[in-house]
Structure formats: C-alpha cells, structure tokens
Design an enzyme around this catalytic site. Structure first.
Site, PDB file in Angstrom:
ATOM      1  N   SER A  58       0.835  -1.197   0.000  1.00  0.00           N
ATOM      2  CA  SER A  58       0.000   0.000   0.000  1.00  0.00           C
ATOM      3  C   SER A  58       0.879   1.260   0.000  1.00  0.00           C
ATOM      4  CB  SER A  58      -0.956  -0.045   1.193  1.00  0.00           C
ATOM      5  OG  SER A  58      -2.043   0.819   1.012  1.00  0.00           O
ATOM      6  N   ASP A  64      -6.277  -3.889  -1.844  1.00  0.00           N
ATOM      7  CA  ASP A  64      -5.127  -3.492  -1.032  1.00  0.00           C
ATOM      8  C   ASP A  64      -4.379  -4.700  -0.459  1.00  0.00           C
ATOM      9  OD1 ASP A  64      -3.606  -2.475   1.357  1.00  0.00           O
ATOM     10  OD2 ASP A  64      -4.549  -0.597   0.755  1.00  0.00           O
TER      11      ASP A  64
END
Length: 313
Positions: A67, A181
């Site tokens: 991320s 994610d």
C-alpha cells in the site's frame, strides 16, 4: 601481584576488549533489505526512516512494501524519493480534494485514477525490471484471497493494485483478477523482499496506530460540527441517549480493518523477525493526513535514529 599491577592489567584488558568491539561495529555490514508497511498517510514516515538509514551509511540493496509502503518504496527505487517528498510538501486539504476523483459506486467511492496520473507527471512510470534494485509490491486477489506479488511490469500498475483500499478505491482489474489493497493479506511483507547473503532485514511498521486516539480526534471534530448545526442539536435531543458518535458504519469498517491489518503485521513479525524493527504507533495521525507530510517524515527520521542508536550501541 601488586594491586597497581592488577589494576594495570585490568585496564589493558578493558582497552583491548573495547577496541575489538569498536572494530567490529565499524566493520559491521550495512547492506539492507528494507520492508515498508501499509498505513495510509502514516506511511510518509517511511521517507524519514529511509533518509536516516542513508545518512548513517546503510545501503538499501532491495525494497518491498504494501500500500503506502509500496508507493514510497517505488519512489525510492526509481531514485526520485526527494522529488516525491518535495511534491508532498505542496499538498494541502484543497489539493487533496482536487486529487480525489469521487465516483460513488457499489464497490468504491473513489476511482483512484487522478492521483496515479498526477504522480506519473512527477515521476514517470517505469518497468520494475529496469529499476536499479529489486522491488516488490503486495496486492490481494479479491476472489481467492491470495497475495499477488508484483516483481515485474509497470511500477504504477503495481502501486495502484497495492493501494486499492476496499470500499474506498476502485478495485483494480488485471486480466481475470480483481485486486485490492495488499494490507488485507500482508501489510508488512518481510517474506517477500529479495535478500542477498548477509543483508540486514529492516522493517518499518506504521500499522499499529492507536485507534482510540484517532477516534477521539474524530469525536472532537464531530462535536464541533454538531455544536454549529441546529438540526443536529435537535436530533441529539430526540434520539434516546443522544447520537452515538463512536459506533457507526464508518467507525465499524475502520476499526475492523485496523484490527485485521495490525494482527497480520504482528503475525509476519513473528514468522520472519527482522534484524532491525522500527515500530511507530502514530497516535496523533489518521490514514488521511497527507497534508501533514513534514511532521510525519520528521517522526520517521527521529524514531529511526533512536532505533539505529540502540542497534549500533
């Protein structure tokens, strides 16, 4: 043996041991395999941590991230971390709104295209294979739940997949996969960074933020907003016990994600313990505080300095 002779021998022995330790410390290998965690805006602390590593003479030979960690890792791997940092200094709340391409849908609130397109104008896209050091970014296959590790292909494709925060950013379609994610499966990818023999495994973890501290900031802001709204004041009188600000759709999702990501990071630390760990709780900051880059970078650098002092001494 006289007392003075014994003291002299002890002093010589102490000096010899001290000199040996100093030689070993000075000759200690400083090649690093660096791993950066997810954490939203808190991940800007990664920049400060990297700066401190470099100024202390550590050599980052490979890097991996999830991320926000994947984004900062990518900026470093291209040699443009300073350029990215300078751009972040220009970010305020107005620019954050401008870069947020709202597109409410059943699976997302924000498309996420505008921020990637803007970043490409600052740091051009490149092929991961052409980077000067090995790079890895972590995403998650929504259907299978498996990790997807990017080591090849477009850098920004890897970053975009890694930052696809569920229910916020639009999931990324790649072939027959729907990617979200990487923090949902591996927020601190210690097992995915490429290591050379003798490399120190160094981790920077900003996943373990204090949820209660963050929630209190939200409560305070909400109270201030309610105080200026007659409608909300009226609702507060009508609803038995008043409006509950600490448990709603947003706080439920946010807390659930925080627990999951924190636990996954702790599991990875147990499975693959690093040689050097910088663990930053980030009590005063939320994942959206991108307008506070300098403060976050300064915290990362100061905390890394202390960790390296402890390691070296």
């Amino acid at each position: 043996m006289t007392e003075s002779t014994e003291s002299s021998n002890l002093l010589n022995l102490f000096t010899e041991v001290k000199d040996t330790v100093i030689r070993r410390i000075r000759g200690r290998k400083k090649d690093v395999a660096l791993v950066l965690s997810s954490g939203g805006a808190r991940g800007l602390a990664h920049i400060g941590a990297i700066e401190e590593l470099l100024v202390r003479g550590y050599h980052i030979r490979s890097i991996a991230g999830t991320s926000m960690g994947a984004l900062v890792a990518g900026m470093y791997a291209t040699g443009n971390l300073e350029t990215y940092r300078s751009w972040m200094q220009t970010i305020d709340k107005r620019k954050i709104r401008e870069l947020t391409d709202y597109s409410p849908s059943l699976d997302h609130l924000v498309k996420g295209k505008r921020i990637i397109d803007t970043l490409k104008t600052i740091v051009p896209d490149t092929d991961i294979d052409k980077l000067p050091i090995p790079y890895a970014a972590i995403s998650t296959d929504w259907e299978s739940g498996h990790e997807v590790v990017f080591r090849h292909g477009s850098l920004y494709e890897a970053i975009r997949a890694s930052i696809s925060l569920p229910a916020y950013f639009e999931p990324m379609h790649l072939g027959d996969k729907l990617l979200i994610d990487g923090g949902t499966t591996n927020p601190l990818p210690l097992n995915r960074v490429e290591r050379h023999k003798g490399d120190l495994l160094v981790a920077v973890n900003v996943c373990g933020h204090d949820y209660e501290g963050e929630l209190e900031l939200k409560r305070t802001a909400e109270r201030q907003r309610m105080a200026s709204s007659r409608t909300l004041q009226l609702l507060n009188r009508i609803v038995p016990g008043g409006l509950k600000l600490d448990f709603n759709y947003f706080t439920l999702l946010n807390r659930t994600a925080s627990i999951m990501i924190h636990q996954n990071a702790q599991l990875m630390l147990r499975l693959c313990p690093p040689d050097i760990l910088l663990d930053i709780p980030m009590r005063r900051f939320s994942g959206s505080d991108y307008d506070k880059s300098e403060r976050l970078i300064a915290i990362g650098r100061a905390r890394m300095k202390k960790v390296l002092d402890d390691y070296e001494e």
